[in-house]
Motif scaffolding. Structure first.
Motif, PDB file in Angstrom:
ATOM      1  N   LEU A 107      -5.840  16.260  22.219  1.00  0.00           N
ATOM      2  CA  LEU A 107      -6.397  17.356  21.722  1.00  0.00           C
ATOM      3  C   LEU A 107      -5.538  17.728  20.499  1.00  0.00           C
ATOM      4  N   LYS A 108      -4.867  17.990  20.477  1.00  0.00           N
ATOM      5  CA  LYS A 108      -3.534  17.917  18.903  1.00  0.00           C
ATOM      6  C   LYS A 108      -4.521  17.275  17.968  1.00  0.00           C
ATOM      7  N   LYS A 109      -4.192  15.888  18.343  1.00  0.00           N
ATOM      8  CA  LYS A 109      -4.738  15.255  17.357  1.00  0.00           C
ATOM      9  C   LYS A 109      -6.127  15.147  16.633  1.00  0.00           C
ATOM     10  N   LEU A 110      -6.857  15.597  17.999  1.00  0.00           N
ATOM     11  CA  LEU A 110      -8.274  15.315  17.674  1.00  0.00           C
ATOM     12  C   LEU A 110      -8.268  16.659  16.846  1.00  0.00           C
ATOM     13  N   ILE A 111      -8.035  18.140  16.696  1.00  0.00           N
ATOM     14  CA  ILE A 111      -8.098  18.787  16.201  1.00  0.00           C
ATOM     15  C   ILE A 111      -7.172  18.936  14.756  1.00  0.00           C
ATOM     16  N   LYS A 112      -6.190  18.344  14.568  1.00  0.00           N
ATOM     17  CA  LYS A 112      -5.746  18.011  13.675  1.00  0.00           C
ATOM     18  C   LYS A 112      -6.680  16.912  12.567  1.00  0.00           C
ATOM     19  N   ASP A 113      -6.740  16.370  13.133  1.00  0.00           N
ATOM     20  CA  ASP A 113      -7.667  15.469  12.622  1.00  0.00           C
ATOM     21  C   ASP A 113      -9.404  16.200  11.318  1.00  0.00           C
ATOM     22  N   ILE A 114      -9.606  17.005  12.375  1.00  0.00           N
ATOM     23  CA  ILE A 114     -10.928  17.333  11.867  1.00  0.00           C
ATOM     24  C   ILE A 114     -10.337  18.455  11.254  1.00  0.00           C
ATOM     25  N   VAL A 115      -9.490  18.707  11.111  1.00  0.00           N
ATOM     26  CA  VAL A 115      -8.525  20.124  10.336  1.00  0.00           C
ATOM     27  C   VAL A 115      -8.543  19.225   8.854  1.00  0.00           C
ATOM     28  N   THR A 116      -8.169  17.476   8.801  1.00  0.00           N
ATOM     29  CA  THR A 116      -7.886  17.157   8.059  1.00  0.00           C
ATOM     30  C   THR A 116      -9.334  16.804   6.691  1.00  0.00           C
ATOM     31  N   ALA A 117      -9.560  16.756   7.848  1.00  0.00           N
ATOM     32  CA  ALA A 117     -11.486  15.436   7.416  1.00  0.00           C
ATOM     33  C   ALA A 117     -12.078  16.638   6.552  1.00  0.00           C
ATOM     34  N   ASN A 118     -12.181  18.325   6.957  1.00  0.00           N
ATOM     35  CA  ASN A 118     -12.509  19.460   6.653  1.00  0.00           C
ATOM     36  C   ASN A 118     -11.193  19.914   5.696  1.00  0.00           C
ATOM     37  N   SER A 167       0.909  -1.031  -0.227  1.00  0.00           N
ATOM     38  CA  SER A 167       0.183   0.064   0.068  1.00  0.00           C
ATOM     39  C   SER A 167       0.509   1.423  -0.016  1.00  0.00           C
ATOM     40  N   ARG A 168       0.628   2.023  -0.849  1.00  0.00           N
ATOM     41  CA  ARG A 168       1.726   3.615  -0.462  1.00  0.00           C
ATOM     42  C   ARG A 168       0.710   4.546   0.731  1.00  0.00           C
ATOM     43  N   SER A 169       1.766   5.544   0.714  1.00  0.00           N
ATOM     44  CA  SER A 169       1.350   6.377   2.218  1.00  0.00           C
ATOM     45  C   SER A 169       0.263   7.138   1.753  1.00  0.00           C
ATOM     46  N   ASP A 170       0.307   7.581   0.325  1.00  0.00           N
ATOM     47  CA  ASP A 170      -0.633   8.581   0.222  1.00  0.00           C
ATOM     48  C   ASP A 170      -2.395   7.220   0.400  1.00  0.00           C
ATOM     49  N   GLN A 171      -2.228   6.165  -0.146  1.00  0.00           N
ATOM     50  CA  GLN A 171      -3.078   5.451   0.368  1.00  0.00           C
ATOM     51  C   GLN A 171      -3.828   5.087   1.866  1.00  0.00           C
ATOM     52  N   LYS A 172      -2.776   5.168   2.452  1.00  0.00           N
ATOM     53  CA  LYS A 172      -3.544   5.229   3.470  1.00  0.00           C
ATOM     54  C   LYS A 172      -3.784   6.543   4.432  1.00  0.00           C
ATOM     55  N   GLU A 173      -2.436   7.788   4.051  1.00  0.00           N
ATOM     56  CA  GLU A 173      -3.152   8.637   4.836  1.00  0.00           C
ATOM     57  C   GLU A 173      -5.042   9.185   4.743  1.00  0.00           C
ATOM     58  N   ASN A 174      -5.345   8.760   2.494  1.00  0.00           N
ATOM     59  CA  ASN A 174      -6.564   8.846   2.208  1.00  0.00           C
ATOM     60  C   ASN A 174      -7.800   7.813   2.710  1.00  0.00           C
ATOM     61  N   LEU A 175      -7.190   6.466   3.576  1.00  0.00           N
ATOM     62  CA  LEU A 175      -8.061   5.875   4.318  1.00  0.00           C
ATOM     63  C   LEU A 175      -8.151   6.936   6.175  1.00  0.00           C
ATOM     64  N   LYS A 176      -7.128   7.155   6.736  1.00  0.00           N
ATOM     65  CA  LYS A 176      -7.496   7.714   7.368  1.00  0.00           C
ATOM     66  C   LYS A 176      -8.170   8.534   7.939  1.00  0.00           C
ATOM     67  N   THR A 177      -8.078   9.558   6.259  1.00  0.00           N
ATOM     68  CA  THR A 177      -9.218  10.556   6.358  1.00  0.00           C
ATOM     69  C   THR A 177     -10.563  10.299   5.934  1.00  0.00           C
ATOM     70  N   LEU A 178     -10.572   9.481   5.138  1.00  0.00           N
ATOM     71  CA  LEU A 178     -11.880   8.480   5.131  1.00  0.00           C
ATOM     72  C   LEU A 178     -12.746   7.539   6.089  1.00  0.00           C
ATOM     73  N   LYS A 179     -11.741   7.860   7.308  1.00  0.00           N
ATOM     74  CA  LYS A 179     -12.265   7.110   8.571  1.00  0.00           C
ATOM     75  C   LYS A 179     -12.789   7.882   9.761  1.00  0.00           C
ATOM     76  N   THR A 180     -11.602   9.637   9.425  1.00  0.00           N
ATOM     77  CA  THR A 180     -12.459  10.606  10.531  1.00  0.00           C
ATOM     78  C   THR A 180     -13.905  11.454   9.163  1.00  0.00           C
ATOM     79  N   SER A 181     -13.188  11.198   8.359  1.00  0.00           N
ATOM     80  CA  SER A 181     -15.040  12.101   8.018  1.00  0.00           C
ATOM     81  C   SER A 181     -15.948  11.512   8.198  1.00  0.00           C
ATOM     82  N   SER A 182     -16.314   9.922   8.277  1.00  0.00           N
ATOM     83  CA  SER A 182     -17.129   9.301   8.082  1.00  0.00           C
ATOM     84  C   SER A 182     -17.738   9.140  10.008  1.00  0.00           C
TER      85      SER A 182
END
Length: 338
Positions: free
Chosen positions: A49-60, A4-19
């Motif tokens: 908290l830092k991770k929470l906010i970063k994940d929400i920003v990424t999802a948006n 798996s490519r690193s960008d795929q992992k990042e996309n999956l992570k973003t999809l999870k946060t978005s869902s």
């Protein structure tokens, strides 16, 4: 199999946060009713908290890009890594403010900033602010935006949509933390929504031990009875439990669970509350007539205090709210099995 490519992992992570964020938004109207009835409890647990906010920003980020907006996140260097609080509700507040800023800004700038205002012995006072360069709000309409189902104007509703519940829910959630959301705004120049919040600081050593416990978690030789009638939930929970090497048995309803409990000794029961034939409350009461010791944990879609109280009164030891994070389930297993 290709790696798996690193960008795929990042996309999956973003999809999870978005869902996860989408689920929160879908539940807005349900949450509003719970808050209004005084039946929404905060689920206090350690979180980053830092991770929470970063994940929400990424999802948006995608929605911001679609409106040709730029976003920035500024975190105070003095911020502790871990706090204790309800990360779901804090995340819901942040997501509401950030998604609103994006929605009402086009070809502009959105800034999310977290500043440490006061560091106490065992807690920290933070100011969290979301600033945008969007359409802004007229002074006479500033209070209307916090009224349920109200927006700044009817033209806003027509142009941007929305239920008019996001800010009302945000204000009420922050009220549970003994604080409030404030706003400064000017038409055609943008808005700044901000709030202060005091959170208990958590020792990083405690978190490291917790993460180690989760990594090494194992249910080998443990017999778990899953009482659940929804196929998706059965497949999901069963996959988790078997991944932790548990022996899993499944009952479709409370009546079947009682028969299985009479025939076999289980280490723990995961009990859905709403099922055909016999619900989880009734099943637990009947099980307690012949088995007072086996831990029974409610699987519920409701986080209200009356559901929890009813589950405990029926003889259950704990509740976990669906959908849940595997880490939360592990912590509850450790509490009742080890």
């Amino acid at each position: 199999m290709l790696p798996s490519r690193s960008d795929q992992k990042e996309n999956l992570k973003t999809l999870k946060t978005s869902s996860n964020n989408l689920l929160v938004l879908i539940n807005d109207i349900l949450d509003f009713n719970k808050i209004e009835a005084g039946k929404l409890d905060l689920d206090i647990a350690p979180f980053n908290l830092k991770k929470l906010i970063k994940d929400i920003v990424t999802a948006n980020t995608n929605s911001a890009n679609e409106r040709e907006n730029r976003m920035s996140l500024i975190l105070d260097d003095r911020l502790p890594d871990y706090f204790e609080g309800d990360s779901l509700r804090i995340g819901q507040v942040l997501n509401n403010l950030i998604s609103n800023a994006i929605k009402f800004t086009y070809k502009g700038f959105i800034s999310i900033r977290v500043d440490l205002q006061k560091l106490k012995t065992d807690s920290t006072v933070l100011e969290i602010a979301v600033h945008d360069t969007g359409v802004g709000i007229a002074k006479e309409n500033l209070e209307n935006i916090f009224i349920p189902f109200m927006q700044a104007s009817t033209s806003i509703t027509r142009q941007y949509g929305g239920t008019g519940l996001g800010l009302a829910i945000t204000r009420r959630i922050l009220g549970l933390f003994n604080t409030d959301v404030l706003v400064t705004s000017e038409l055609a120049k943008g808005s700044r929504f901000y709030f202060t919040i005091e959170l208990k600081t958590v020792d990083a050593n405690r978190i490291n031990q917790l993460e180690n416990d989760i990594t090494d978690f194992n249910l080998k030789n443990k017999k778990i009875l899953l009482v659940e009638d929804t196929l998706f939930n059965v497949l999901y929970v069963n996959q988790l439990l078997e991944g932790w090497h548990a022996n899993v048995a499944v009952a479709d309803n409370g009546e079947i669970a009682i028969k299985m409990m009479r025939q076999t000794k289980y280490d723990l029961v995961l009990m859905d509350l709403q099922m055909p034939v016999m619900d989880g409350f009734t099943a637990t009461e009947k099980i307690r007539e012949f088995d007072m010791n086996t831990p029974i944990m409610a699987l519920t879609a409701s986080a209200t205090s009356d559901v929890r109280a009813k589950a405990l009164a029926a003889g259950m030891q704990d509740c976990i709210v669906k959908p849940f994070n595997p880490e939360d389930l592990i912590l509850k297993f450790k509490r009742h099995l080890i």
